[in-house]
Design a protein around this motif. Sequence first.
Motif, short mmCIF file in Angstrom:
data_model
loop_
_atom_site.label_atom_id
_atom_site.label_comp_id
_atom_site.label_asym_id
_atom_site.label_seq_id
_atom_site.Cartn_x
_atom_site.Cartn_y
_atom_site.Cartn_z
N SER A 128 0.62 -1.43 -0.04
CA SER A 128 -0.13 0.08 -0.09
C SER A 128 0.73 1.19 0.06
CB SER A 128 -0.80 0.18 1.31
OG SER A 128 -1.70 -1.16 1.33
N LEU A 129 2.31 1.14 0.41
CA LEU A 129 3.10 2.34 0.42
C LEU A 129 3.72 2.39 -0.86
CD1 LEU A 129 4.81 4.53 1.75
CD2 LEU A 129 6.31 2.68 2.36
N ILE A 130 3.36 3.48 -1.80
CA ILE A 130 4.02 4.08 -2.77
C ILE A 130 5.11 5.07 -2.68
CG2 ILE A 130 3.64 4.95 -5.31
CD1 ILE A 130 0.78 4.05 -4.81
N VAL A 131 6.46 4.46 -3.06
CA VAL A 131 7.38 5.57 -3.05
C VAL A 131 7.73 6.48 -4.16
CG1 VAL A 131 9.91 5.70 -2.17
CG2 VAL A 131 8.60 4.02 -1.41
N ASP A 132 6.90 7.56 -4.04
CA ASP A 132 7.27 8.53 -5.06
C ASP A 132 6.68 10.11 -4.58
OD1 ASP A 132 7.01 9.16 -7.81
OD2 ASP A 132 6.09 7.52 -8.44
N GLU A 133 7.27 10.90 -5.58
CA GLU A 133 6.80 12.09 -5.09
C GLU A 133 5.52 12.67 -5.41
OE1 GLU A 133 8.73 16.84 -4.43
OE2 GLU A 133 9.98 15.03 -5.31
N VAL A 134 4.59 13.07 -4.93
CA VAL A 134 3.10 13.81 -5.45
C VAL A 134 3.61 15.35 -6.04
CG1 VAL A 134 1.05 14.40 -5.00
CG2 VAL A 134 1.84 12.35 -3.95
N THR A 135 3.21 15.51 -7.23
CA THR A 135 3.63 16.63 -7.99
C THR A 135 2.40 17.51 -8.23
OG1 THR A 135 3.46 15.44 -9.81
CG2 THR A 135 5.60 15.78 -9.24
N ALA A 136 1.27 17.09 -8.18
CA ALA A 136 0.03 17.59 -8.40
C ALA A 136 -1.32 16.83 -7.84
CB ALA A 136 -0.09 18.03 -9.69
N ILE A 137 -2.08 17.46 -7.35
CA ILE A 137 -3.37 16.96 -6.93
C ILE A 137 -4.73 17.76 -7.74
CG2 ILE A 137 -5.01 16.15 -5.08
CD1 ILE A 137 -2.51 16.56 -3.09
N SER A 138 -5.49 17.06 -8.34
CA SER A 138 -6.75 17.84 -8.54
C SER A 138 -8.07 17.34 -8.04
CB SER A 138 -6.84 18.01 -10.18
OG SER A 138 -6.86 16.67 -10.79
N CYS A 139 -8.78 18.11 -7.48
CA CYS A 139 -9.91 17.48 -6.49
C CYS A 139 -11.12 17.87 -7.15
CB CYS A 139 -9.69 17.95 -5.10
SG CYS A 139 -8.22 17.26 -4.17
N SER A 140 -12.31 16.98 -6.69
CA SER A 140 -13.60 17.49 -7.17
C SER A 140 -14.70 17.10 -6.22
CB SER A 140 -13.88 16.85 -8.54
OG SER A 140 -13.91 15.51 -8.56
N ASP A 141 -15.90 17.12 -6.60
CA ASP A 141 -16.73 16.40 -5.65
C ASP A 141 -17.07 14.91 -5.70
OD1 ASP A 141 -17.81 18.96 -4.65
OD2 ASP A 141 -19.50 18.97 -6.17
N ASP A 142 -16.34 14.45 -6.72
CA ASP A 142 -16.55 12.95 -6.86
C ASP A 142 -15.12 12.19 -6.86
OD1 ASP A 142 -17.34 10.58 -7.68
OD2 ASP A 142 -17.40 11.21 -9.79
N LEU A 143 -14.26 12.28 -7.99
CA LEU A 143 -12.90 11.66 -8.10
C LEU A 143 -11.78 12.54 -7.80
CD1 LEU A 143 -13.29 8.57 -10.27
CD2 LEU A 143 -13.02 8.59 -7.74
N ALA A 166 5.51 20.89 4.55
CA ALA A 166 5.78 21.22 3.16
C ALA A 166 4.50 21.64 2.75
CB ALA A 166 6.41 19.79 2.41
N GLY A 167 4.77 22.67 2.23
CA GLY A 167 3.19 23.47 1.69
C GLY A 167 2.76 23.53 0.13
N VAL A 168 3.82 22.93 -0.58
CA VAL A 168 3.75 23.25 -2.08
C VAL A 168 2.58 22.58 -2.45
CG1 VAL A 168 4.84 22.87 -4.25
CG2 VAL A 168 6.23 22.85 -1.96
N LEU A 169 2.06 21.42 -2.20
CA LEU A 169 1.08 20.86 -2.73
C LEU A 169 -0.46 21.59 -2.42
CD1 LEU A 169 1.74 17.00 -2.36
CD2 LEU A 169 1.69 18.43 -4.41
N GLY A 170 -0.51 21.95 -1.25
CA GLY A 170 -1.60 22.82 -0.74
C GLY A 170 -1.51 24.17 -1.50
#
Length: 407
Positions: A128-143, A166-170
């Motif tokens: 369940s652990l994915i070792v990777d850096e998250v670069t972006a997130i896009s959010c919506s009411d669904d997925l 770390a505040g970059v993604l936020g």
Amino acid sequence: MTADRTESEPAATTDSSRTVAEIAIVGGGLAGSLAAAVLARAGHRIALIDKRAVYPDEFRVEKIGGPQLAMLGKLGFREALQNAACRYDRVLNIREGKVIDVSVGQAYGFPYADLVAMARSQMPDPSSLIVDEVTAISCSDDLQHVELASGRHVTARLVVLATGMAGVLGYKLGIRRRVLAERHSVSFGFTIARRDGRPFDFEALTCYGERTADGIDYLSLFPVRVGMRANLFMFRDPTDPIMRELRREPEATVLRLLPGLQPYLGDFSVIDRVQNWVMDLTVVEAHLQPGVVLIGDAFQTNCPAAGTGVARLLVDVDRLCTEYAPRWLTTSGMGREKISQFYSDRDKVAADEQSLKMARFRQALTSRDDIGWDVRRRLHFLRRSLTHRVDQMHPGWLGRVRGALRA
Ligand SMILES: Cc1cc2nc3c(=O)[nH]c(=O)nc-3n(C[C@H](O)[C@H](O)[C@H](O)COP(=O)(O)OP(=O)(O)OC[C@H]3O[C@@H](n4cnc5c(N)ncnc54)[C@H](O)[C@@H]3O)c2cc1C
């Protein structure tokens, strides 16, 4: 496409470029790793994403006790903690060389990386652990869609943002950090041992600052596997030359700042790297958004001297992962009205407020030299010392009086 869970899918489903989960947890420090373990053990399909396979040797919380232990027990981590950390039961509290009182109760010392590893080890499925850096997130009411530096993607119904300070993604989501107190405190962490190789005469010890001008709240000494760990918490300008002195000559500088410590330490030396950290007190704004929820330091930072960081993040994990997230997943959508339930949770709000209150209290108790705080400080230590003396003379007396009053 939906990420609804079916009984035949025990963990997040993955192909070479995409993982589908119910909940994507971004950041596997203590908050994210505990959240992942709690949710996965309850049968949810989660993906925990952290840029590092192993948490590095960075200075964060290194001891826990009291109500934090009870909460870790409630969440099912007590046994694993006991195996990963060093237990101690008595803390000798001193000021100006004199004993104020003795704190009695289970507590544990550890390197933070071990605590995080303990939490991650409690996930039923290590994949369940994915070792990777998250670069972006896009959010919506669904997925929600999470992009990783490797080019992979994670899709989930809910994103838990647990990226610490770390505040970059936020920031990319429009979430800002409001600075409540810049450079609020400075913390030092190092390990000590006696030069003659003998153990110290105490299990653990807290030494409070002697002069307001020094800005020292306290030095806390407690056992970890490799020796006696020291956490020094100060409210002082981080550019003051004393910071360099503490890094270069920690033994002499600590004794100069806290001369009453000498008889308790004897001839000692620092046996590892001196780490230090300057902390801003911050809280997020514009965080109420569909599909994403912030926990731990990602939501609000804490004053290390106040020791409220873990208490706060445990409340976050408990309320989000045992109450709200499981309930939200039972119906479609992940709109703001769901997310706002967590942010307005009574226990969460109280823990966040308490953390800020304690941060201000510790700073004032340490540094304010006006008459009001001088009296308050004297009374604070006098009360502790008198209570201790009365209880020493008549063991259990105070407890019985308090019990009778409560009844
Ligand atoms: C010096 C110091 C002393 C402290 N002492 C105490 C104390 O005595 N008592 C107490 O209660 N609290 C204390 N605290 C506070 C406590 O340590 C924190 O509240 C707690 O560690 C926060 O955990 P977290 O999981 O929110 O953040 P972190 O542990 O910082 O975890 C954040 C994780 O997010 C990951 N990450 C960030 N960005 C990305 C990305 N883009 N992609 C993938 N992964 C990412 C990082 O790799 C990291 O693993 C102290 C803090 C400090 C700094």
